[in-house]
Design a protein around this motif. Structure first.
Motif, PDB file in Angstrom:
ATOM      1  N   UNK A   1      44.260  36.319  27.469  1.00 55.03           N
ATOM      2  CA  UNK A   1      43.433  36.855  26.392  1.00 55.03           C
ATOM      3  C   UNK A   1      41.978  37.000  26.830  1.00 55.03           C
ATOM      4  N   UNK A   2      41.473  36.020  27.579  1.00 52.04           N
ATOM      5  CA  UNK A   2      40.080  36.070  28.025  1.00 52.04           C
ATOM      6  C   UNK A   2      39.869  37.066  29.155  1.00 52.04           C
ATOM      7  N   UNK A   3      40.789  37.027  30.122  1.00 51.72           N
ATOM      8  CA  UNK A   3      40.552  37.711  31.397  1.00 51.72           C
ATOM      9  C   UNK A   3      41.427  38.940  31.621  1.00 51.72           C
ATOM     10  N   UNK A   4      42.441  39.132  30.767  1.00 55.62           N
ATOM     11  CA  UNK A   4      43.299  40.298  30.921  1.00 55.62           C
ATOM     12  C   UNK A   4      44.542  40.058  31.754  1.00 55.62           C
ATOM     13  N   UNK A   5      44.601  38.909  32.426  1.00 57.36           N
ATOM     14  CA  UNK A   5      45.785  38.553  33.212  1.00 57.36           C
ATOM     15  C   UNK A   5      46.034  37.064  33.055  1.00 57.36           C
ATOM     16  N   UNK A   6      47.311  36.701  32.972  1.00 57.02           N
ATOM     17  CA  UNK A   6      47.671  35.298  32.789  1.00 57.02           C
ATOM     18  C   UNK A   6      47.335  34.480  34.027  1.00 57.02           C
ATOM     19  N   UNK A   7      47.318  33.166  33.860  1.00 55.78           N
ATOM     20  CA  UNK A   7      47.034  32.264  34.971  1.00 55.78           C
ATOM     21  C   UNK A   7      48.059  32.452  36.086  1.00 55.78           C
ATOM     22  N   UNK A   8      47.594  32.368  37.313  1.00 64.68           N
ATOM     23  CA  UNK A   8      48.425  32.547  38.504  1.00 64.68           C
ATOM     24  C   UNK A   8      48.450  31.238  39.277  1.00 64.68           C
ATOM     25  N   UNK A   9      49.594  30.904  39.830  1.00 63.74           N
ATOM     26  CA  UNK A   9      49.783  29.629  40.519  1.00 63.74           C
ATOM     27  C   UNK A   9      49.463  29.781  42.004  1.00 63.74           C
ATOM     28  N   UNK A  10      48.508  29.006  42.482  1.00 65.07           N
ATOM     29  CA  UNK A  10      48.196  28.944  43.912  1.00 65.07           C
ATOM     30  C   UNK A  10      49.075  27.852  44.516  1.00 65.07           C
ATOM     31  N   UNK A  11      50.040  28.259  45.329  1.00 65.78           N
ATOM     32  CA  UNK A  11      51.061  27.333  45.778  1.00 65.78           C
ATOM     33  C   UNK A  11      50.673  26.419  46.926  1.00 65.78           C
ATOM     34  N   UNK A  12      49.681  26.804  47.726  1.00 68.94           N
ATOM     35  CA  UNK A  12      49.302  25.985  48.879  1.00 68.94           C
ATOM     36  C   UNK A  12      48.819  24.615  48.418  1.00 68.94           C
ATOM     37  N   UNK A  13      49.225  23.580  49.124  1.00 70.44           N
ATOM     38  CA  UNK A  13      48.842  22.185  48.870  1.00 70.44           C
ATOM     39  C   UNK A  13      49.516  21.595  47.634  1.00 70.44           C
ATOM     40  N   UNK A  14      50.307  22.368  46.911  1.00 68.58           N
ATOM     41  CA  UNK A  14      51.100  21.818  45.819  1.00 68.58           C
ATOM     42  C   UNK A  14      52.498  21.500  46.353  1.00 68.58           C
ATOM     43  N   UNK A  15      53.119  20.474  45.799  1.00 67.91           N
ATOM     44  CA  UNK A  15      54.494  20.188  46.170  1.00 67.91           C
ATOM     45  C   UNK A  15      55.408  21.220  45.528  1.00 67.91           C
ATOM     46  N   UNK A  16      56.605  21.343  46.085  1.00 64.23           N
ATOM     47  CA  UNK A  16      57.555  22.288  45.507  1.00 64.23           C
ATOM     48  C   UNK A  16      57.945  21.884  44.091  1.00 64.23           C
ATOM     49  N   UNK A  17      57.976  20.574  43.834  1.00 63.36           N
ATOM     50  CA  UNK A  17      58.291  20.101  42.488  1.00 63.36           C
ATOM     51  C   UNK A  17      57.182  20.475  41.505  1.00 63.36           C
ATOM     52  N   UNK A  18      55.935  20.356  41.933  1.00 62.49           N
ATOM     53  CA  UNK A  18      54.818  20.733  41.066  1.00 62.49           C
ATOM     54  C   UNK A  18      54.842  22.227  40.756  1.00 62.49           C
ATOM     55  N   UNK A  19      55.097  23.045  41.776  1.00 65.19           N
ATOM     56  CA  UNK A  19      55.153  24.498  41.565  1.00 65.19           C
ATOM     57  C   UNK A  19      56.244  24.839  40.560  1.00 65.19           C
ATOM     58  N   UNK A  20      57.416  24.246  40.739  1.00 65.89           N
ATOM     59  CA  UNK A  20      58.534  24.542  39.850  1.00 65.89           C
ATOM     60  C   UNK A  20      58.232  24.124  38.418  1.00 65.89           C
ATOM     61  N   UNK A  21      57.624  22.955  38.248  1.00 67.63           N
ATOM     62  CA  UNK A  21      57.344  22.467  36.893  1.00 67.63           C
ATOM     63  C   UNK A  21      56.272  23.312  36.201  1.00 67.63           C
ATOM     64  N   UNK A  22      55.234  23.700  36.956  1.00 68.05           N
ATOM     65  CA  UNK A  22      54.187  24.546  36.376  1.00 68.05           C
ATOM     66  C   UNK A  22      54.767  25.894  35.956  1.00 68.05           C
ATOM     67  N   UNK A  23      55.534  26.523  36.838  1.00 72.27           N
ATOM     68  CA  UNK A  23      56.112  27.828  36.529  1.00 72.27           C
ATOM     69  C   UNK A  23      57.078  27.734  35.354  1.00 72.27           C
ATOM     70  N   UNK A  24      57.874  26.669  35.307  1.00 74.94           N
ATOM     71  CA  UNK A  24      58.820  26.495  34.204  1.00 74.94           C
ATOM     72  C   UNK A  24      58.082  26.335  32.872  1.00 74.94           C
ATOM     73  N   UNK A  25      56.987  25.603  32.886  1.00 76.46           N
ATOM     74  CA  UNK A  25      56.206  25.418  31.662  1.00 76.46           C
ATOM     75  C   UNK A  25      55.597  26.731  31.193  1.00 76.46           C
ATOM     76  N   UNK A  26      55.108  27.525  32.131  1.00 74.45           N
ATOM     77  CA  UNK A  26      54.540  28.834  31.776  1.00 74.45           C
ATOM     78  C   UNK A  26      55.599  29.739  31.164  1.00 74.45           C
ATOM     79  N   UNK A  27      56.749  29.822  31.820  1.00 73.52           N
ATOM     80  CA  UNK A  27      57.814  30.679  31.305  1.00 73.52           C
ATOM     81  C   UNK A  27      58.337  30.162  29.970  1.00 73.52           C
ATOM     82  N   UNK A  28      58.428  28.838  29.838  1.00 73.34           N
ATOM     83  CA  UNK A  28      58.918  28.250  28.604  1.00 73.34           C
ATOM     84  C   UNK A  28      58.000  28.465  27.428  1.00 73.34           C
ATOM     85  N   UNK A  29      56.712  28.688  27.708  1.00 73.75           N
ATOM     86  CA  UNK A  29      55.750  28.908  26.625  1.00 73.75           C
ATOM     87  C   UNK A  29      55.625  30.378  26.243  1.00 73.75           C
ATOM     88  N   UNK A  30      56.406  31.236  26.879  1.00 75.45           N
ATOM     89  CA  UNK A  30      56.405  32.643  26.508  1.00 75.45           C
ATOM     90  C   UNK A  30      55.795  33.587  27.515  1.00 75.45           C
TER      91      UNK A  30
END
Length: 251
Positions: free
Chosen positions: A46-75
């Protein structure tokens, strides 16, 4: 909730199809969600015209999966994940729908949106060695709803290769010029195009290229007036900017 969705919500209120209270709840629900190791920004679109994007470097694969799942689950329908290793991509894809581009080290979880920009974004590289950066730009641009034309290996050492694509260059809404070595491609493209050119220096080159610093300095000193420059190897940043240009005037 992005701008289009917010506009549709307000129009439903105006037509009496949604109550003011329900609309207020929908808007209040989105600021951010705290999942412990990350705070997901639900108002970014709403503020910027594009939704938040996940920067995967330095994140664990579990963190990436959980963040993406939460985003998709919220619509959120599309989640772009950049700088993601093949190992992380394999893990995420076992839990979520993921379209992974190994060359780009980027993936799109959820839906790939239909292009809704005003025109096309052209992505040009000086050489084949620049393709990983170009693919990051291409995947980013597509995830943000843009039609992309790729012009690879059209550097100045064989200028006729670039000139064979003058139609694509002269009809683009924005051009991303990606090159290492001395970074001359950006100036040449800037001298042919009437749209903004976003230059991306890459870390491709021999010793005195200093990991892309030589190309960066050349691009910063471009004699073509319509050229702006992002950081070394930052295909994502260039594509994000190009998408903003391509969506000017698009609600």
């Amino acid at each position: 909730m992005n701008k289009n969705e917010t506009k549709e919500l307000l129009e439903r209120v105006a037509r009496g199809e949604t109550s003011v209270e329900a609309a207020l709840l929908a808007l209040k629900d989105a600021p951010f969600r705290d999942i412990g190791f990350a705070k997901i920004d639900g108002h970014r679109a709403l503020r910027c015209g594009a939704a938040e994007i996940v920067y995967g470097a330095s994140k664990t694969k579990e963190q990436i999966a959980e963040i993406a799942a939460e985003m998709l689950g919220s619509g959120q329908k599309t989640v772009l994940i950049t700088r993601m290793s093949p190992d992380a991509a394999e893990f995420v894809s076992s839990r979520l729908p993921l379209d992974y581009n190994e060359a780009a080290r980027a993936g799109i979880a959820g839906e790939r949106p239909a292009p809704d920009g005003r025109g096309k974004i052209v992505i040009a590289t000086g050489g084949t060695s620049d393709i990983p950066v170009a693919e990051e730009a291409a995947v980013t641009a597509q995830a943000l709803g843009n039609e992309v034309t790729r012009l690879y290996d059209v550097g100045v050492s064989g200028l006729h290769r670039l000139l064979a694509h003058t139609d694509e260059i002269m009809t683009a809404s924005a051009i991303i010029a990606i090159a290492g070595m001395e970074g001359a491609l950006a100036s040449v493209v800037g001298g042919l195009a009437d749209c903004p050119v976003i230059a991306v220096p890459t870390s491709v080159g021999y010793g005195a290229s200093f990991g892309g610093v030589s190309a960066l300095l050349s691009m910063l000193n471009s004699c073509a007036s319509g050229v702006s420059v992002v950081n070394i190897d930052n295909g994502f940043g260039a594509a994000y900017c190009a998408s903003m240009i391509n969506h000017i005037g698009v609600i």
